[in-house]
Design an enzyme around this catalytic site. Structure first.
Site, PDB file in Angstrom:
ATOM      1  N   THR A 117       0.810  -1.220   0.000  1.00  0.00           N
ATOM      2  CA  THR A 117       0.000   0.000   0.000  1.00  0.00           C
ATOM      3  C   THR A 117       0.842   1.270   0.000  1.00  0.00           C
ATOM      4  O   THR A 117       1.944   1.299   0.561  1.00  0.00           O
ATOM      5  CB  THR A 117      -0.918   0.006   1.242  1.00  0.00           C
ATOM      6  OG1 THR A 117      -1.531   1.295   1.363  1.00  0.00           O
ATOM      7  CG2 THR A 117      -0.142  -0.247   2.523  1.00  0.00           C
ATOM      8  N   TYR A 141      -1.568   0.180   9.967  1.00  0.00           N
ATOM      9  CA  TYR A 141      -1.828  -0.557   8.718  1.00  0.00           C
ATOM     10  C   TYR A 141      -0.612  -0.461   7.791  1.00  0.00           C
ATOM     11  O   TYR A 141      -0.075  -1.474   7.326  1.00  0.00           O
ATOM     12  CB  TYR A 141      -3.088   0.015   8.048  1.00  0.00           C
ATOM     13  CG  TYR A 141      -3.286  -0.439   6.636  1.00  0.00           C
ATOM     14  CD1 TYR A 141      -3.374  -1.793   6.328  1.00  0.00           C
ATOM     15  CD2 TYR A 141      -3.372   0.481   5.587  1.00  0.00           C
ATOM     16  CE1 TYR A 141      -3.546  -2.211   5.011  1.00  0.00           C
ATOM     17  CE2 TYR A 141      -3.554   0.071   4.288  1.00  0.00           C
ATOM     18  CZ  TYR A 141      -3.631  -1.275   4.000  1.00  0.00           C
ATOM     19  OH  TYR A 141      -3.797  -1.689   2.702  1.00  0.00           O
TER      20      TYR A 141
END
Ligand code: UDP
Length: 327
Positions: A117, A141
Site C-alpha cells: 500500500t 496498517y
C-alpha cells in the site's frame, strides 16, 4: 492449467483477481478464513477455507494444489481500525504473512505477488511518491505492510523467494459484468459509503476533516479501478514466471482527487444529491497520497484505462444497486 494460490480470494480485490486469473488461463485457488470475505464471491476456482496463521492447513493446501505462484491479498486494511487496535494488524498482517511465506518457501512455491500500500509512504506532502521514496508509515496498517515487504526481501536473499510488490493507491469500482464487487460489513471506504448515503441506506456521509492544507481542505487520494489493479497482478505473475526477479511497483494513476471532488463526481454520475456533514479528522489519515511513478507502465505495460472517477463510480454504482453477497 496452472494453479495460483489467492489468499483473500473471497474479498473485494482478491475476488476480482480470481476473475482475471481465470480469464488469463490460470486456475485461482482461494484461501480465505471468511473473516471479512464471502463464500459467494468465490466463483472462479476451488475454495480452501483456512487462516493465514494455520501452518498445517497451509501446508496441506500447497501440497494439494501445487500452485506456481501466490497472490497474497488476505489482510486487515482499515487505517482507522489499525490505530484503535494495532495488535490485530501486526498479528494478522505480519505474523500471518510470515507463516504464509514460510509455507510457500517450504513447498518450493517461490513466486510471490504481494498486495502492499501507498500507506507505507506516510505523510510526505510535496514529495513525489515513487518506489524509491523512503517509507515512513504513520499508521499501523502501513507499518504492518512495510514489515511484510521487509520479510519478502529477507526471504528473497536467504531462500530465493521472488516477489512482485504492488503498492496500491485507493482501489475503487467493481467488475463491469457485475459478477463480483465491493461488499464490506461494516463498510468504511469512501465511495461505497457515499453510494449508501445517496440511496438512503445510511443517513449520510461524514467528511473526515475540511481543515487540511489542500485546495478545498479535504484529503487527496489517487483512485484506481479494481479491474486495472488486478490486471497488473496477472502481469506480475507473468513477470516472475519470465525470470525477471523481485520488483516493487506503485499502482496509481498519478492524479489525485479530494473527498469533496469525489462527492461532486458521484453526484454527477448518479444524478442524486450526496447528503454529507463535516466531521473531525480521522486519526492516521495522510493529507495527500498520489503516485508519482511511471514504472508499472514502462516495465509491466500497465495501462489503467478504466481508472477515471466516472468509470469507477459508474461500475461501483451498478454493483451497489444490483449486487450483494448473502454469505
Ligand atoms: N473518508 C471520509 N469519510 C468516510 C470515509 C473516508 O471523509 O466516511 C475520507 C478519508 O479520510 C480519506 C478518503 O476518504 O481521505 C479515502 O478513505 P478510505 O477509507 O476510502 O481509504 P484510505 O485512504 O483510508 O485507504
Amino acid at each position: 492449467m496452472k494453479n495460483v494460490l489467492v489468499t483473500g480470494g473471497a474479498g473485494y480485490i482478491g475476488s476480482h483477481a480470481c476473475k482475471v486469473l481465470k480469464a488469463a488461463g490460470y486456475m485461482p485457488v482461494t484461501y480465505d478464513n471468511l473473516s471479512t470475505g464471502w463464500s459467494d464471491a468465490v466463483k472462479f476456482g476451488p475454495f480452501e477455507q483456512g487462516d493465514l496463521s494455520d501452518r498445517a492447513r497451509l501446508d496441506e493446501v500447497f501440497a494439494k494444489h501445487q500452485p506456481v505462484a501466490v497472490m497474497h491479498f488476505a489482510a486487515f486494511s482499515q487505517v482507522g481500525e489499525s490505530m484503535r487496535d494495532p495488535g490485530m494488524y501486526w498479528r494478522n498482517n505480519v505474523v500471518g504473512s510470515l507463516t504464509l511465506v514460510e509455507a510457500a518457501v517450504a513447498a518450493g512455491c517461490l513466486d510471490f505477488v504481494f498486495s502492499s500500500t501507498c500507506a507505507t509512504y506516510g505523510d510526505q506532502d510535496g514529495v513525489v511518491l515513487d518506489e524509491d521514496t523512503p517509507q515512513v508509515p504513520i499508521n499501523a496498517y502501513g507499518a504492518s505492510k512495510k514489515a511484510v515487504e521487509e520479510i519478502l526481501s529477507n526471504f528473497g536473499e536467504s531462500h530465493g523467494l521472488r516477489s512482485v510488490i504492488f503498492r496500491y493507491f485507493n482501489v475503487a469500482g467493481a467488475d463491469p459484468d457485475g459478477e463480483v464487487g465491493e461488499f464490506h460489513q461494516p463498510e468504511t471506504h469512501l465511495i461505497p459509503l457515499m453510494l449508501d448515503a445517496i440511496d438512503g441506506k445510511r443517513a449520510g456521509l461524514t467528511v473526515f476533516g475540511t481543515d487540511y492544507d489542500t485546495p478545498d481542505g479535504t484529503c487527496i487520494r489517487d483512485y484506481v479501478h479494481v479491474m486495472d489493479l488486478v490486471d497488473a497482478h496477472v502481469a506480475g505473475v507473468e513477470w516472475l514466471a519470465a525470470g525477471k526477479g523481485s520488483r516493487v511497483f506503485n499502482l496509481g494513476t498519478g492524479t489525485g482527487f479530494s473527498v469533496l471532488e469525489v462527492i461532486e463526481h458521484s453526484r454527477a454520475v448518479t444524478n442524486r444529491e450526496v447528503p454529507y456533514e463535516v466531521g473531525a479528522r480521522r486519526p492516521g489519515d495522510c493529507v495527500k497520497l498520489v503516485s508519482g511513478s511511471v514504472r508499472a507502465g514502462q516495465e509491466l505495460g500497465w495501462k489503467p484505462e478504466r481508472s477515471t472517477l466516472e468509470s469507477m463510480i459508474t461500475d461501483a454504482w451498478r454493483w451497489h444497486q444490483n449486487g450483494h453477497y448473502d454469505g
